[in-house]
Design an enzyme around this catalytic site. Structure first.
Site, mmCIF file in Angstrom:
data_model
loop_
_atom_site.group_PDB
_atom_site.id
_atom_site.type_symbol
_atom_site.label_atom_id
_atom_site.label_comp_id
_atom_site.label_asym_id
_atom_site.label_seq_id
_atom_site.Cartn_x
_atom_site.Cartn_y
_atom_site.Cartn_z
ATOM 1 N N HIS A 79 1.764 1.906 -3.190
ATOM 2 C CA HIS A 79 0.816 2.851 -3.787
ATOM 3 C C HIS A 79 1.398 4.261 -3.820
ATOM 4 C CE1 HIS A 79 -2.973 0.137 -3.002
ATOM 5 N NE2 HIS A 79 -2.034 -0.456 -3.711
ATOM 6 N N ASP A 116 0.876 -1.187 0.000
ATOM 7 C CA ASP A 116 0.000 0.000 0.000
ATOM 8 C C ASP A 116 0.906 1.226 0.000
ATOM 9 O OD1 ASP A 116 -2.171 1.895 0.510
ATOM 10 O OD2 ASP A 116 -3.359 0.146 1.017
#
Ligand SMILES: *[C@@H]1O[C@H](CO)[C@@H](O)[C@H](O)[C@H]1NC(C)=O
Ligand SMILES: *[C@@H]1O[C@H](CO)[C@@H](O)[C@H](O)[C@H]1NC(C)=O
Ligand SMILES: *[C@@H]1O[C@H](CO)[C@@H](O)[C@H](O)[C@H]1NC(C)=O
Ligand SMILES: *[C@@H]1O[C@H](CO)[C@@H](O)[C@H](O)[C@H]1NC(C)=O
Ligand SMILES: *[C@@H]1O[C@H](CO)[C@@H](O)[C@H](O)[C@H]1NC(C)=O
Ligand SMILES: *[C@@H]1O[C@H](CO)[C@@H](O)[C@H](O)[C@H]1NC(C)=O
Ligand SMILES: *[C@@H]1O[C@H](CO)[C@@H](O)[C@H](O)[C@H]1NC(C)=O
Ligand SMILES: *[C@@H]1O[C@H](CO)[C@@H](O)[C@H](O)[C@H]1NC(C)=O
Ligand SMILES: *[C@@H]1O[C@H](CO)[C@@H](O)[C@H](O)[C@H]1NC(C)=O
Ligand SMILES: *[C@@H]1O[C@H](CO)[C@@H](O)[C@H](O)[C@H]1NC(C)=O
Length: 401
Positions: free
Chosen positions: A240, A217
């Protein structure tokens, strides 16, 4: 006796008072007992100025650890601190945080604290990655939370297998993370979801430097009220990206992100490179994103190498009717190079703003991003924004849309 502080210049951008190695005081060593080492470790840190976990030692932690209210402490982690995989216990006993309904294994707070030594913190994440695949509401613990912590240095530590976020800085000030290796990678088909490297919230003067992150993430995420933050010299893989936001999610709440510099970042196999995102739509909150600089990003296989989304969670019609109330201003993207993944076809950079000039003074300089060759020539997308800088022409005129 204590040498309480030394002043370190972090990237020359702000001076953080940082914890110094104690040269005296009470020193203690904690070794593995064969059972739960949590209470012994907590007790040692409360009693002693310096606590060492030797190189060959793996402490097994079966109960949550509250190390708040500390003053002038060194934790020399040469060995390993490993949390058990007893999900039943942790789900019911992890320290809860109201913000995004989180729990954590371990809270450290107080002032003048140094955690270093080359050792490892292990969250036994695999059982959590597998369980989350069939229970999307599963509460999973954050590996290490700094809560109300001032003048803290976390240096030269490996953080592996976090069940969820790896580091949470909540109401912190003058914190430096330096030389941290994060790895949260699943060995099964179930991904290591939400394993952010760092989340910063209601905190000021935080530096994250010289670190390697391999996770599932955000690499670094600036949540509401993050000010004077540095994220530099990072290698992020599988993440991310470096994210400002999401902001403006909650009605009646005002979110500030101001003075953020992120430079010398290598970003590979990621969803985003540099990102700012703010909610639009009915009932959103407000805020300001101001004085943000992303520079010297080298990227490879990234879906959105450079992205501002001020219409997050809305389509164009809805964003026009209910624009974001998080204003974005004085943002620079400079010296970006590398390739996108092709997931957005030829689009390598996107600046999507709400109407009515809610993005102001956005500068783009020296942008050299390419899609994979099969996707042709790079294209740039934008809406509702005037752009300046030597790469502005790549975007065309998007102020009138
Ligand atoms: C897990 O924790 C629960 C308490 O929450 C305890 O009853 C149980 O014995 C623990 N399981 C193991 C394997 O330690
Ligand atoms: C899913 O996780 C939640 C929160 O941790 C827990 O209360 C619930 O019992 C779990 N559901 C199942 C089916 O295990
Ligand atoms: C982090 O990774 C680097 C590069 O692989 C290595 O030199 C360093 O020793 C690692 N640090 C820790 C604390 O594991
Ligand atoms: C980087 O991530 C990719 C997948 O996201 C993985 O296949 C690769 O092994 C990772 N590289 C390193 C150095 O960890
Ligand atoms: C952020 O700081 C501002 C100004 O102090 C405050 O009004 C606001 O409530 C804070 N927001 C959050 C999410 O803490
Ligand atoms: C912008 O933020 C940087 C730190 O990221 C700081 O050095 C600089 O003074 C700030 N500029 C303004 C105008 O506030
Ligand atoms: C941002 O940096 C400027 C310049 O150093 C400073 O005056 C301002 O107070 C900082 N903003 C915040 C919210 O700390
Ligand atoms: C845009 O979103 C709104 C609200 O979700 C929805 O009602 C509308 O149909 C959507 N419009 C388009 C063109 O997708
Ligand atoms: C625009 O933003 C830059 C930082 O990106 C800042 O140095 C400059 O002063 C801003 N210009 C105006 C007119 O505010
Ligand atoms: C772009 O700049 C022009 C001239 O200053 C201004 O009239 C217009 O409102 C701006 N548009 C946006 C979307 O900021």
């Amino acid at each position: 006796m204590h040498i309480p502080f030394l002043t370190a210049l972090v990237g020359g951008l702000f001076s953080a008072r940082t914890a110094a190695q104690n040269t005296g005081g009470v020193s203690c060593t904690v070794t593995a007992s064969g059972g739960d080492d949590g209470p012994t470790f907590v007790d040692a840190v409360q009693r002693c100025d310096s606590v060492t976990i030797p190189r060959e030692t793996t402490l097994s932690i079966a109960t949550r650890m509250d190390m708040t209210g500390l003053k002038n402490k060194n934790i020399d982690l040469l060995g390993t601190v490993k949390f058990t995989s007893n999900m039943t216990y942790w789900m019911n006993n992890g320290f809860p945080f109201e913000f995004q309904d989180q729990i954590t294994f371990w809270i450290v707070g107080g002032e003048n604290i140094l955690i270093n030594g080359g050792g490892t913190i292990d969250g036994s994440g695999q059982v959590w990655y597998d369980a989350f695949a069939t229970n999307s509401t599963l509460l999973r613990p954050i590996l290490l939370t700094l809560y109300q912590a001032t003048d803290v240095v976390v240096k030269n530590i490996a953080m592996i297998n976090s069940p969820e976020w790896t580091n949470f800085v909540n109401e912190g000030k003058n914190v430096v993370y330096d030389g941290i290796n994060i790895s949260a990678v699943s060995t099964s088909n179930n991904l290591a979801k939400n394993t952010d490297g760092w989340d910063i919230y209601r905190s000021d003067s935080i530096a994250i430097i010289n670190s390697n992150i391999n996770n599932g993430d955000d690499c670094v995420s600036l949540k509401p009220n993050s000010t004077n933050i540095i994220a530099s010299d990072l290698y992020c893989n599988g993440s991310h990206g470096i994210s400002v936001g999401s902001l403006g999610q909650y009605a009646g709440v005002y979110d500030i992100v101001e003075n953020f510099t992120s430079t010398n970042v290598q970003m590979y196999n990621a969803q985003n490179g540099a990102r700012i995102k703010a909610f639009a739509g009915p009932g959103v909150g407000g805020g300001i994103v101001k004085n943000i600089s992303f520079s010297f990003f080298t990227e490879g296989n990234v879906d959105n190498p450079l992205i501002v989304d001020q219409c997050y969670m809305t389509n164009a019609t809805e964003c026009t009717a209910y624009p974001s109330n998080v204003y974005i201003q004085d943002v620079t993207f400079a010296n970006f190079k590398g390739t996108s993944s092709g997931k957005k076809n030829s689009v390598v950079a996107s600046l999507a703003c709400s109407p009515d000039s809610r993005c102001n003074n956005i500068t783009v300089n020296d942008i050299f991003l390419e899609p994979p060759s099969a996707d042709g020539k790079a294209t740039y997308s934008c809406q509702n924004v005037n752009i300046t800088g030597n790469a502005a022409n790549l975007f065309g005129d998007c102020a009138t849309t």
